[in-house]
Design a protein around this motif. Structure first.
Motif, short mmCIF file in Angstrom:
data_model
loop_
_atom_site.label_atom_id
_atom_site.label_comp_id
_atom_site.label_asym_id
_atom_site.label_seq_id
_atom_site.Cartn_x
_atom_site.Cartn_y
_atom_site.Cartn_z
N ALA A 63 5.46 -1.11 1.38
CA ALA A 63 5.90 0.01 2.18
C ALA A 63 7.26 0.55 1.82
N LEU A 64 8.32 -0.21 1.31
CA LEU A 64 9.49 0.57 0.80
C LEU A 64 9.01 1.22 -0.53
N VAL A 65 8.36 0.94 -1.22
CA VAL A 65 7.94 1.55 -2.62
C VAL A 65 7.28 3.03 -2.23
N PHE A 66 6.37 2.83 -1.08
CA PHE A 66 5.97 4.35 -0.44
C PHE A 66 6.89 5.20 0.06
N VAL A 67 8.03 4.64 0.68
CA VAL A 67 9.07 5.33 1.33
C VAL A 67 9.76 5.90 -0.15
N MET A 68 10.20 5.37 -1.02
CA MET A 68 10.75 6.09 -2.16
C MET A 68 10.12 7.31 -2.78
N LEU A 69 8.54 6.69 -2.79
CA LEU A 69 7.63 7.69 -3.65
C LEU A 69 7.62 9.10 -2.65
N ALA A 70 7.54 9.07 -1.54
CA ALA A 70 7.14 10.02 -0.75
C ALA A 70 8.66 11.01 -0.51
#
Length: 92
Positions: A63-70
């Motif tokens: 989820a943290l990776v998705f936050v950074m990508l967004a």
């Protein structure tokens, strides 16, 4: 509590389906980009719910990776130069 989290996961999946419809039918690039950012935040919420529901702490890292990508995606979209498509071609 697990019934509530399962219901919340289903609601988030329905929210993703609504966002997919907006990407498909969006009249402008800004509408489509807003829907893609909705995908990012909804995916993060869904991953956090699934991490709590299934006891998988690794999903929090995903989820943290998705936050950074967004965040990178939104900055890149805002920084793109805007072009005008008025049908005159590249010459004036």
């Amino acid at each position: 509590m697990s019934t509530f989290l399962a219901g919340l996961a289903v609601f988030l999946l329905l929210n993703l389906a609504a966002g997919l419809w907006r990407v498909w039918r969006g009249p402008s690039a800004a509408d489509r980009m807003s829907a893609v950012l909705l995908f990012g935040s909804t995916t993060v919420a869904l991953l956090l719910v699934l991490a709590e529901l299934g006891g998988e702490p690794a999903l929090r890292d995903v989820a943290l990776v998705f936050v950074m990508l967004a965040a990178i995606l939104s900055v890149a979209f805002v920084g793109l130069p805007r072009t005008r498509n008025d049908g005159r071609g590249s010459g004036r």
